[in-house]
Design a protein around this motif. Sequence first.
Motif, PDB file in Angstrom:
ATOM      1  N   ASP A   1       0.845  -1.193   0.000  1.00  0.00           N
ATOM      2  CA  ASP A   1       0.000   0.000   0.000  1.00  0.00           C
ATOM      3  C   ASP A   1       0.887   1.252   0.000  1.00  0.00           C
ATOM      4  OD1 ASP A   1       0.905   0.352   2.610  1.00  0.00           O
ATOM      5  OD2 ASP A   1      -0.996  -0.191   3.547  1.00  0.00           O
ATOM      6  N   ARG A   2       0.282   2.416   0.081  1.00  0.00           N
ATOM      7  CA  ARG A   2       1.037   3.677   0.013  1.00  0.00           C
ATOM      8  C   ARG A   2       2.039   3.838   1.145  1.00  0.00           C
ATOM      9  NH1 ARG A   2      -3.386   8.176  -1.868  1.00  0.00           N
ATOM     10  NH2 ARG A   2      -3.780   7.232  -3.888  1.00  0.00           N
ATOM     11  N   ASN A   3       1.778   3.191   2.276  1.00  0.00           N
ATOM     12  CA  ASN A   3       2.675   3.287   3.429  1.00  0.00           C
ATOM     13  C   ASN A   3       3.766   2.218   3.400  1.00  0.00           C
ATOM     14  OD1 ASN A   3       1.169   5.451   4.490  1.00  0.00           O
ATOM     15  ND2 ASN A   3      -0.275   4.011   5.420  1.00  0.00           N
TER      16      ASN A   3
ATOM     17  N   ASN B   1       3.183  -1.045   3.548  1.00  0.00           N
ATOM     18  CA  ASN B   1       2.738  -2.263   4.225  1.00  0.00           C
ATOM     19  C   ASN B   1       2.330  -3.312   3.186  1.00  0.00           C
ATOM     20  OD1 ASN B   1       2.959  -1.074   6.831  1.00  0.00           O
ATOM     21  ND2 ASN B   1       1.018  -0.036   6.458  1.00  0.00           N
TER      22      ASN B   1
END
Length: 97
Positions: A50-52, A54
């Motif tokens: 994901d964007r983070n 993760n």
Amino acid sequence: MAKRLIPSINRVLVEKIVPPSKTNAGILLPEKTTKLNSGKVVAVGPGARDRNGNLIPVSVKEGDVVLLPEYGGTEVKLGDKEYHLFRDDDILGTLHE
């Protein structure tokens, strides 16, 4: 030595299941009843990020029998066997008995 394909990102390698065209008693089945588009998961990728950063794991595992869309996927030939690569989110569901 046989080649083994490990899918990348959120891809799933599937071997399509060809339903029988006739029963054990020899009765021919109409094409409509044999059209369930399913396959057995042979290999899965590690998942997408994901964007983070993760990891989002793939929702199916090796050995699962899955319902596939009528169209799509990428045909892959390994040796004399034919497989299809799908994105995890293209798989419609898991079939259980």
